[in-house]
Scaffold this active site. Structure first.
Site, PDB file in Angstrom:
ATOM      1  N   ARG A  59       0.826  -1.211   0.000  1.00 20.02           N
ATOM      2  CA  ARG A  59       0.000   0.000   0.000  1.00 20.02           C
ATOM      3  C   ARG A  59       0.859   1.259   0.000  1.00 20.02           C
ATOM      4  O   ARG A  59       0.512   2.269  -0.619  1.00 20.02           O
ATOM      5  CB  ARG A  59      -0.911  -0.014   1.233  1.00 20.02           C
ATOM      6  N   HIS A  63       0.560   4.421  -2.636  1.00 15.51           N
ATOM      7  CA  HIS A  63       0.400   5.816  -2.216  1.00 15.51           C
ATOM      8  C   HIS A  63       1.578   6.667  -2.683  1.00 15.51           C
ATOM      9  O   HIS A  63       1.403   7.800  -3.125  1.00 15.51           O
ATOM     10  CB  HIS A  63       0.246   5.902  -0.702  1.00 15.51           C
ATOM     11  N   ASN A  90      -3.815   8.460   9.800  1.00 14.56           N
ATOM     12  CA  ASN A  90      -4.921   7.651  10.293  1.00 14.56           C
ATOM     13  C   ASN A  90      -5.340   6.578   9.308  1.00 14.56           C
ATOM     14  O   ASN A  90      -6.218   5.795   9.596  1.00 14.56           O
ATOM     15  CB  ASN A  90      -6.142   8.542  10.574  1.00 14.56           C
ATOM     16  N   HIS A 190      -6.461  -5.600  -2.706  1.00 10.85           N
ATOM     17  CA  HIS A 190      -7.347  -5.724  -1.548  1.00 10.85           C
ATOM     18  C   HIS A 190      -7.673  -7.188  -1.247  1.00 10.85           C
ATOM     19  O   HIS A 190      -8.559  -7.476  -0.454  1.00 10.85           O
ATOM     20  CB  HIS A 190      -8.622  -4.897  -1.760  1.00 10.85           C
TER      21      HIS A 190
HETATM   22  C1  HEM Z   1      -8.952   1.520  -6.344  1.00 11.38           C
HETATM   23  C2  HEM Z   1      -8.966   2.442  -5.396  1.00 11.38           C
HETATM   24  C3  HEM Z   1      -8.522   2.170  -3.996  1.00 11.38           C
HETATM   25  C4  HEM Z   1      -9.161   2.595  -2.876  1.00 11.38           C
HETATM   26  C5  HEM Z   1     -10.428   3.440  -2.815  1.00 11.38           C
HETATM   27  C6  HEM Z   1      -8.428   2.086  -1.740  1.00 11.38           C
HETATM   28  C7  HEM Z   1      -8.757   2.335  -0.416  1.00 11.38           C
HETATM   29  C8  HEM Z   1      -8.233   1.642   0.659  1.00 11.38           C
HETATM   30  C9  HEM Z   1      -8.679   1.771   2.014  1.00 11.38           C
HETATM   31  C10 HEM Z   1      -9.755   2.721   2.497  1.00 11.38           C
HETATM   32  C11 HEM Z   1      -7.973   0.879   2.766  1.00 11.38           C
HETATM   33  C12 HEM Z   1      -8.124   0.621   4.274  1.00 11.38           C
HETATM   34  C13 HEM Z   1      -7.224   1.538   5.043  1.00 11.38           C
HETATM   35  C14 HEM Z   1      -7.428   1.455   6.530  1.00 11.38           C
HETATM   36  O1  HEM Z   1      -8.450   1.032   7.021  1.00 11.38           O
HETATM   37  O2  HEM Z   1      -6.504   1.838   7.251  1.00 11.38           O
HETATM   38  C15 HEM Z   1      -7.073   0.196   1.882  1.00 11.38           C
HETATM   39  C16 HEM Z   1      -6.186  -0.764   2.256  1.00 11.38           C
HETATM   40  C17 HEM Z   1      -5.252  -1.315   1.424  1.00 11.38           C
HETATM   41  N1  HEM Z   1      -5.025  -0.988   0.108  1.00 11.38           N
HETATM   42 FE1  HEM Z   1      -6.224   0.139  -1.042  1.00 11.38          FE
HETATM   43  N2  HEM Z   1      -7.355   1.371  -2.187  1.00 11.38           N
HETATM   44  C18 HEM Z   1      -7.370   1.393  -3.554  1.00 11.38           C
HETATM   45  C19 HEM Z   1      -6.426   0.812  -4.388  1.00 11.38           C
HETATM   46  C20 HEM Z   1      -5.318   0.139  -3.946  1.00 11.38           C
HETATM   47  C21 HEM Z   1      -4.204  -0.241  -4.771  1.00 11.38           C
HETATM   48  C22 HEM Z   1      -4.061   0.090  -6.246  1.00 11.38           C
HETATM   49  C23 HEM Z   1      -3.336  -0.914  -3.971  1.00 11.38           C
HETATM   50  C24 HEM Z   1      -1.991  -1.511  -4.295  1.00 11.38           C
HETATM   51  C25 HEM Z   1      -1.612  -1.897  -5.492  1.00 11.38           C
HETATM   52  C26 HEM Z   1      -3.924  -0.976  -2.649  1.00 11.38           C
HETATM   53  C27 HEM Z   1      -3.396  -1.648  -1.576  1.00 11.38           C
HETATM   54  C28 HEM Z   1      -3.984  -1.727  -0.338  1.00 11.38           C
HETATM   55  C29 HEM Z   1      -3.525  -2.621   0.707  1.00 11.38           C
HETATM   56  C30 HEM Z   1      -2.412  -3.650   0.578  1.00 11.38           C
HETATM   57  C31 HEM Z   1      -4.310  -2.354   1.824  1.00 11.38           C
HETATM   58  C32 HEM Z   1      -4.211  -3.014   3.201  1.00 11.38           C
HETATM   59  C33 HEM Z   1      -3.326  -2.168   4.082  1.00 11.38           C
HETATM   60  C34 HEM Z   1      -2.956  -2.820   5.391  1.00 11.38           C
HETATM   61  O3  HEM Z   1      -3.449  -3.899   5.738  1.00 11.38           O
HETATM   62  O4  HEM Z   1      -2.123  -2.215   6.089  1.00 11.38           O
HETATM   63  N3  HEM Z   1      -5.109  -0.298  -2.668  1.00 11.38           N
HETATM   64  N4  HEM Z   1      -7.245   0.687   0.611  1.00 11.38           N
HETATM   65  C1  LIG Z   2      -6.653  11.386  12.985  1.00  5.64           C
HETATM   66  O1  LIG Z   2      -7.626  11.006  13.941  1.00  5.64           O
HETATM   67  C2  LIG Z   2      -7.676  11.847  15.058  1.00  5.64           C
HETATM   68  C3  LIG Z   2      -8.668  11.264  16.061  1.00  5.64           C
HETATM   69  O2  LIG Z   2      -9.824  10.803  15.407  1.00  5.64           O
HETATM   70  C4  LIG Z   2      -8.074  13.266  14.595  1.00  5.64           C
HETATM   71  O3  LIG Z   2      -8.091  14.147  15.702  1.00  5.64           O
HETATM   72  C5  LIG Z   2      -7.034  13.750  13.574  1.00  5.64           C
HETATM   73  O4  LIG Z   2      -7.423  15.001  13.057  1.00  5.64           O
HETATM   74  C6  LIG Z   2      -6.917  12.768  12.435  1.00  5.64           C
HETATM   75  N1  LIG Z   2      -5.834  13.160  11.541  1.00  5.64           N
HETATM   76  C7  LIG Z   2      -5.965  13.201  10.219  1.00  5.64           C
HETATM   77  C8  LIG Z   2      -4.767  13.628   9.459  1.00  5.64           C
HETATM   78  O5  LIG Z   2      -7.002  12.929   9.639  1.00  5.64           O
END
Ligand code: HEM
Ligand SMILES: *[C@@H]1O[C@H](CO)[C@@H](O)[C@H](O)[C@H]1NC(C)=O
Ligand SMILES: *[C@@H]1O[C@H](CO)[C@@H](O)[C@H](O)[C@H]1NC(C)=O
Ligand SMILES: *[C@@H]1O[C@H](CO)[C@@H](O)[C@H](O)[C@H]1NC(C)=O
Ligand SMILES: *[C@@H]1O[C@H](CO)[C@@H](O)[C@H](O)[C@H]1NC(C)=O
Ligand SMILES: *[C@@H]1O[C@H](CO)[C@@H](O)[C@H](O)[C@H]1NC(C)=O
Ligand SMILES: *[C@@H]1O[C@H](CO)[C@@H](O)[C@H](O)[C@H]1NC(C)=O
Length: 323
Positions: A59, A63, A90, A190
């Protein structure tokens, strides 16, 4: 004459291969020939300590590439909390991804000081974690330089949100020279890792998203109800094979078990449904598409030649005056 021609051809190939904006495999073959082995060693050690190394590193690469190009700008630590990293604090459990790159850079720097960019080390590590997760093996193109800008104001417009619809996803990826097909394939990432409840509660409350499998929705509600007390719960994004980067992610989408709006929409939208079905059916087709898309992801916004710099420490610019 034959020899002359071969020599001339090699010169031409080298020049074309290393032209502006071009990456090449084995970029460090004469300057740091063991770089890939050294990175792989560190990634494996880190993985033995924590399996979170895999999703966190993958991830982080995504990013990094989407914000300011694949230039390790995401790793810069700012004393004033205004680097890219600070806007993502976050978002994820990515600490282990940063740690992997920093440790690999230390190992590489000891053998080949000032040669290998942090951006390339992250690209190699991302490939290595894909392989550790039993995803496809592919060669990594190298020659990236490290960026000189890391500003949290650039994060929001460049990172897709889990609530995105198909148009928003396709448009954002197109800005990065990635096709809709690449986007569908890369979403297969994912298939590993976790998500916090807040990324998908839009699909549970006030009412359950009709495209979400009802029994799965009940499980998610059960897990996420603990959000009020204590730290925010997390769930595996692929409940079936959470540690394997495979096409089960697409089978989940077909069963209504895509976690985010941005996941499930790939199946519910008729435009992309055929590709999801093909990936769900064929592991080989998905693996090839994922590997090809990862290589394209690694080309986004890269700096080459004499652009940027080779950072000594991945967390700070060489000239500390920059930030
Ligand atoms: C298509 C649009 C995408 C969206 C909207 C998206 C959004 C997200 C979100 C919201 C999370 C959860 C983060 C959290 O709860 O902390 C996540 C996790 C993750 N994403 Fe995506 N993502 C996208 C594409 C990708 C791509 C292209 C990759 C890599 C090639 C990727 C790799 C990952 C991985 C590996 C995780 C798990 C992270 C972990 O367990 O630490 N994502 N993503
Ligand atoms: C991260 O989460 C904390 C607690 O919910 C919030 O105060 C803070 O503004 C958040 N930071 C970002 C960069 O979103
Ligand atoms: C980051 O970008 C904002 C908005 O473009 C700008 O005001 C700020 O000076 C930048 N910060 C750094 C450290 O470059
Ligand atoms: C997708 O979201 C954008 C922004 O919210 C909106 O303008 C657009 O109409 C949506 N498209 C579809 C097909 O829902
Ligand atoms: C990672 O390891 C933990 C135990 O340390 C285990 O509970 C978890 O299921 C593993 N994750 C995956 C995806 O296999
Ligand atoms: C929803 O999930 C259940 C349990 O895993 C499964 O048996 C069912 O087929 C799924 N529903 C749909 C519409 O795919
Ligand atoms: C997309 O490709 C064009 C043409 O090769 C290139 O000029 C541009 O910099 C690329 N954009 C990104 C974000 O990589």
């Amino acid at each position: 004459m034959g020899l002359m021609r071969v020599l001339l051809m090699s010169v031409v190939l080298v020049i074309v291969g290393r032209g502006e904006g071009q990456l090449v495999e084995n970029f460090y073959s004469s300057t740091c020939p063991n770089v890939e082995a050294m990175v792989k060693q560190v990634v494996s050690m880190k993985f033995i300590q924590t399996n979170n190394t895999i999703p966190a590193t993958l991830r982080l690469f995504f990013h990094d590439c989407f914000i300011e190009g694949c230039d390790a700008s995401i790793i810069i630590a700012s004393a004033t909390n205004d680097a890219e990293k600070d806007a993502l604090e976050n978002l994820s459990l990515a600490g282990d991804g940063y740690d992997t790159v920093i440790k690999a850079k230390e190992a590489v720097e000891a053998a080949c000081p000032g040669i290998v960019s942090c951006a390339d080390i992250l690209a190699i590590a991302a490939r290595d974690v894909v392989v550790l997760a039993r995803g496809p093996l592919f060669s990594v193109e190298l020659g990236r330089r490290d960026g000189l800008i890391s500003n949290k104001s650039q994060v929001q417009d460049n990172i897709p949100e889990p609530t995105f619809n198909l148009t928003q996803l396709t448009t954002l990826f197109a800005r990065k020279n990635l096709s809709q097909f690449d986007m569908i394939a890369l979403s297969g990432a994912h298939s590993i890792g976790f998500s916090h409840c807040s990324c998908f509660t839009n699909r549970l409350y006030p009412f359950v998203d009709p495209s979400l499998n009802y029994s799965y929705a009940d499980e998610l509600k059960e897990t996420c109800k603990n959000t009020i007390k204590g730290p925010e719960p997390v769930v595996f994004m692929d409940p079936k094979t959470p540690g394997t980067l495979d096409n089960v992610y697409y089978q989940n989408l077909v069963a209504g078990k895509g976690l985010f709006t941005s996941d499930e929409v790939l199946y519910t939208d008729p435009e992309t449904q055929p590709t999801v079905k093909d990936f769900a059916r064929s592991p080989g087709y998905f693996n090839d598409a994922f590997a090809a898309a990862m290589k394209k992801l690694g080309r986004v916004g890269v700096k080459t030649g004499n652009q940027g710099e080779i950072r000594r420490d991945c967390t700070v610019f060489n000239d500390p005056g920059i930030s």
